[in-house]
Write a protein that holds these residues in place. Sequence first.
Motif, PDB file in Angstrom:
ATOM      1  N   LEU A  90       1.038  -1.230  -0.086  1.00 53.07           N
ATOM      2  CA  LEU A  90       0.077  -0.047  -0.113  1.00 53.07           C
ATOM      3  C   LEU A  90       0.883   1.327   0.040  1.00 53.07           C
ATOM      4  CD1 LEU A  90      -2.837  -1.041   2.431  1.00 53.07           C
ATOM      5  CD2 LEU A  90      -2.995  -1.296   0.104  1.00 53.07           C
ATOM      6  N   GLY A  92       0.099   4.225   1.104  1.00 54.40           N
ATOM      7  CA  GLY A  92       0.144   4.910   2.478  1.00 54.40           C
ATOM      8  C   GLY A  92       0.144   6.324   2.107  1.00 54.40           C
ATOM      9  N   ASP A  97      -6.037   6.458  -1.383  1.00 50.27           N
ATOM     10  CA  ASP A  97      -5.124   5.933  -2.372  1.00 50.27           C
ATOM     11  C   ASP A  97      -4.906   4.254  -2.254  1.00 50.27           C
ATOM     12  OD1 ASP A  97      -4.540   8.183  -3.789  1.00 50.27           O
ATOM     13  OD2 ASP A  97      -2.946   8.732  -2.791  1.00 50.27           O
ATOM     14  N   ASP A  98      -4.865   4.178  -0.684  1.00 49.65           N
ATOM     15  CA  ASP A  98      -4.876   2.888  -0.432  1.00 49.65           C
ATOM     16  C   ASP A  98      -5.996   1.726  -0.778  1.00 49.65           C
ATOM     17  OD1 ASP A  98      -2.408   3.402   0.786  1.00 49.65           O
ATOM     18  OD2 ASP A  98      -3.158   3.232   2.833  1.00 49.65           O
ATOM     19  N   THR A 148      -8.625  -3.820   4.042  1.00 47.61           N
ATOM     20  CA  THR A 148      -9.572  -2.788   3.365  1.00 47.61           C
ATOM     21  C   THR A 148     -10.254  -2.143   4.374  1.00 47.61           C
ATOM     22  OG1 THR A 148      -9.767  -4.309   1.240  1.00 47.61           O
ATOM     23  CG2 THR A 148     -11.265  -2.391   1.415  1.00 47.61           C
ATOM     24  N   ALA A 151      -8.384   0.452   6.103  1.00 42.69           N
ATOM     25  CA  ALA A 151      -7.713   1.685   5.001  1.00 42.69           C
ATOM     26  C   ALA A 151      -9.329   2.788   5.338  1.00 42.69           C
ATOM     27  CB  ALA A 151      -7.881   1.292   3.669  1.00 42.69           C
TER      28      ALA A 151
END
Length: 238
Positions: A90, A92, A97-98, A148, A151
Motif C-alpha cells: 500500500l 500509504g 489511495d490505499d 480494506t 483503510a
Amino acid sequence: MRERDHGRDGDHGDEKEPRRGRPRSEAVERAILEAAVALLEEGVPLGGLSIERIARTAGVGKATIYRRWPGKEALFLDLLREFEPQDPELPGTSALDDLRVLLESMRLRGLAQRSSVILHNVVVQMKSHPKLWEEYHRTVVAPRREATLAAVRRGIADGELRADLDPELIHDLIVGPMLMRTLHRPAAPLPDDLADRIIGSVLRGVAPHPAPASPAPSPEPSPRPSPDPSPERETPGP
C-alpha cells in the motif's frame, strides 16, 4: 517462490548460516506444486488429490511434503497463491489511495481467475470442501478484508470519509461492486479505470445532481402612465 513458515523446517531469526540436517529446497517445492498442477490439469478433482498421490507424481516421499506443509489444505492454499497476483504494497499516501490499490488488486485477481481454468476450477471446488474453504477464508480472505477495513477507518479518522457512517457499511459499498463483477458476473467488463470509477461513484453518491437554477426572467417594464391633460386656462375677461 514465496517463503513459507508453517512452524517446521523454518529459519531462526536472521541467522544466515544454513541449518544442519535436511535443507529446504526450492526445487523440491516447485516439483511438488507442479505435480499438484499436473494432476489438476489431468482433471483430478480436489477431493481426489491426496498427499500420497502428489508425492508419487512429484517423485518424493510423503514426509518430504509434510516437512513443508502441515497438510493438504496448506499445500492447496500455497498453490492458489502461485496462480493469484500477490497482495499489493500500500502506498500509504492517503486512505483513498490505499483503497484504490486494494480494489485494483481485486480486479487483477478477477482477471487471473478468468484467464486460468485451473485457478477458476480450484476456487469453485473449494466451496464443496468445508475445511479447505474455511482455511482459505481464515488465511486469505479475512486478512484482505481487514486490510480494506483498516483503510476505511483511516479515511474516517483523517476526514477523507464520513464519520457518521458505519465503517463496515462504507467498506461494503466500496468493495461490493468489484466483488460483484469479479465473482458473480464472469462476463462483466473489468476496465483499467474500474477502481477509480467505483470510488468516485461512492464518494459522489448515486442521487442525481440538482439541475442549476435557471435565471429568473427579467420583469417586463410597466407601461409609463400617460400624462394628465393640462387644464384649460381661463381666458381673462375684458
